[in-house]
Design an enzyme around this catalytic site. Structure first.
Site, PDB file in Angstrom:
ATOM      1  N   SER A   1       0.819  -1.139  -0.083  1.00  0.00           N
ATOM      2  CA  SER A   1       0.064   0.039  -0.046  1.00  0.00           C
ATOM      3  C   SER A   1       0.786   1.265   0.134  1.00  0.00           C
ATOM      4  O   SER A   1       1.680   1.521  -0.734  1.00  0.00           O
ATOM      5  CB  SER A   1      -0.971  -0.290   1.316  1.00  0.00           C
TER       6      SER A   1
ATOM      7  N   ASP B   1      -8.558  -5.892  -5.461  1.00  0.00           N
ATOM      8  CA  ASP B   1      -8.209  -4.599  -4.657  1.00  0.00           C
ATOM      9  C   ASP B   1      -8.388  -3.176  -5.247  1.00  0.00           C
ATOM     10  O   ASP B   1      -8.123  -3.057  -6.361  1.00  0.00           O
ATOM     11  CB  ASP B   1      -6.578  -4.714  -4.420  1.00  0.00           C
TER      12      ASP B   1
ATOM     13  N   HIS C   1      -5.764  -6.739  -1.207  1.00  0.00           N
ATOM     14  CA  HIS C   1      -4.785  -5.746  -0.919  1.00  0.00           C
ATOM     15  C   HIS C   1      -3.619  -6.280  -0.342  1.00  0.00           C
ATOM     16  O   HIS C   1      -3.625  -7.003   0.506  1.00  0.00           O
ATOM     17  CB  HIS C   1      -5.363  -4.691   0.174  1.00  0.00           C
TER      18      HIS C   1
END
Length: 363
Positions: free
Chosen positions: A153, A306, A331
């Site tokens: 991320s 995601d 994710h």
């Protein structure tokens, strides 16, 4: 209260059927002194940056696997990045997880860290400089020759930018679910929840409608004043009475469905959506970025489920800028510990990542 009950059933179902993850290796908690401002030497203030180090798999030589910590205390990322440990065991790597400045215990000015006069030093550029300084010290202390960075991320963006901005510090980077195009304003910032909606629609076309009904019901009850807020408080079993901050409540419930740190079961969207449908049946019964094409040795991995993948690199840009799209992946699922419930696609992705990283280490 029908809509809220549906939502609560879906949320509660996500705490069930959760398989316990393996325990990460033991580590020591260490600190290194950093400049508050790496780019203005008139300011000589320093702070102690925290990092975790594990030499469980290291045999006195081998690469350094370096996690570029993101927005939170480093414990959360250490406990949820199992693939790094699996690779470290395979490559006899030294492991370091660096904590991002202004998070956890890495607070430059203690209790006054977040005042207006100090908050300006919370930037990605300063954090990357922290990591470069730390790695330089680790290279000297442990005679490290190869460094591979990892991140997911925002941490994935940092890992990619780290390789791009400091190629002398890191030899390769695995940037999982790194939405660098959203930050660069190359993708709509509103696309995230659009893809969330699509994920729910893929499971059952009725799911998005039920969720919208629940949030609309929260708005209706909140508009009724004290009595309506009391009903919401009781329905969600909140620790303190809800006053007027319904936005925070709604956002918190959204994040329960999307947080990678939460103890979620495999395919959480499917579990939540099926619970929504089951509850329905029961209720009826009842910043512009630099040009990354000039960089090298970066893996960009994204799961097609995601929502952040809308801002990620999903097509390879060169032989050494590799994009891996994980069908059925969430994710940065590839950074988690291996799990019997993993789809074959993430197993294949990890094998490819391992192969590429091995090439970086040998070259």
């Amino acid at each position: 209260m029908v809509g809220i009950v549906r939502l609560l059933v879906a949320i509660s179902s996500l705490t069930l059927l959760v398989r316990a993850a393996p325990s990460p290796p033991k580590y020591v908690e260490l600190y290194t002194e950093q400049m508050v401002d790496h780019f203005n030497y008139e300011l000589q203030d320093t702070f102690m940056e925290r990092y975790f180090l594990s030499n469980v798999y290291w045999k006195g030589s081998g690469p350094l696997f370096f996690y570029t910590g993101n927005e939170g205390a480093i414990e959360g990322f250490y406990d949820n990045t199992g693939f790094l440990f699996e690779l470290a065991e395979n490559f006899s790597a030294l492991i370091v997880f660096a904590e991002h400045r202004y998070y956890g215990k890495s607070l430059p000015y203690g209790e006054s860290t977040f005042t207006l006069s100090h908050i300006g030093y919370l930037t990605a550029e300063q954090a990357l400089a922290d990591y470069a300084v730390l790695i330089s010290r680790l290279r000297t202390q442990y005679r490290i020759s190869k460094v591979i960075s990892f991140g997911g991320s925002y941490g994935g963006m940092l890992s990619a930018w780290f390789r791009f901005k400091y190629p002398n510090s890191v030899d390769g980077a695995l940037a999982a679910s790194a939405p660098i195009y959203i930050v660069a304003n190359l993708t709509s910032p509103y696309a995230f929840f659009g893809l969330v909606t699509q994920d729910f629609e893929k499971v059952d076309s009725r799911c998005p409608l039920y969720v919208r009904e629940a949030y609309a019901e929260i708005d209706t009850l909140a508009a009724q004043g004290e009595e309506g807020l009391k009903q919401i408080t009781e329905a969600f079993e909140l620790c303190s009475p809800l006053t007027s901050d319904k936005v925070y409540l709604k956002n918190s419930s959204k994040n329960i469905h999307t947080s990678f740190l939460a103890p979620l079961p495999a395919y959480p969207v499917t579990v939540a959506c099926n619970s929504l449908v089951a509850a329905e049946s029961k209720l009826h019964g009842l910043a512009q970025a630099a040009d990354i094409s000039t960089a090298s040795n970066i893996i960009f991995s994204n799961g097609d489920l995601d929502p952040w993948s809308v801002g990620g690199v999903t097509e390879s840009l060169s032989e050494s800028l590799t994009a891996i799209l994980i069908k059925g992946g969430a994710h940065h699922l590839d950074l988690r510990f291996s799990n019997p419930a993993d789809p074959p696609s993430v197993i294949e992705a990890r094998e490819k990542e391992k192969e590429i990283i091995a090439g970086w280490i040998k070259s």
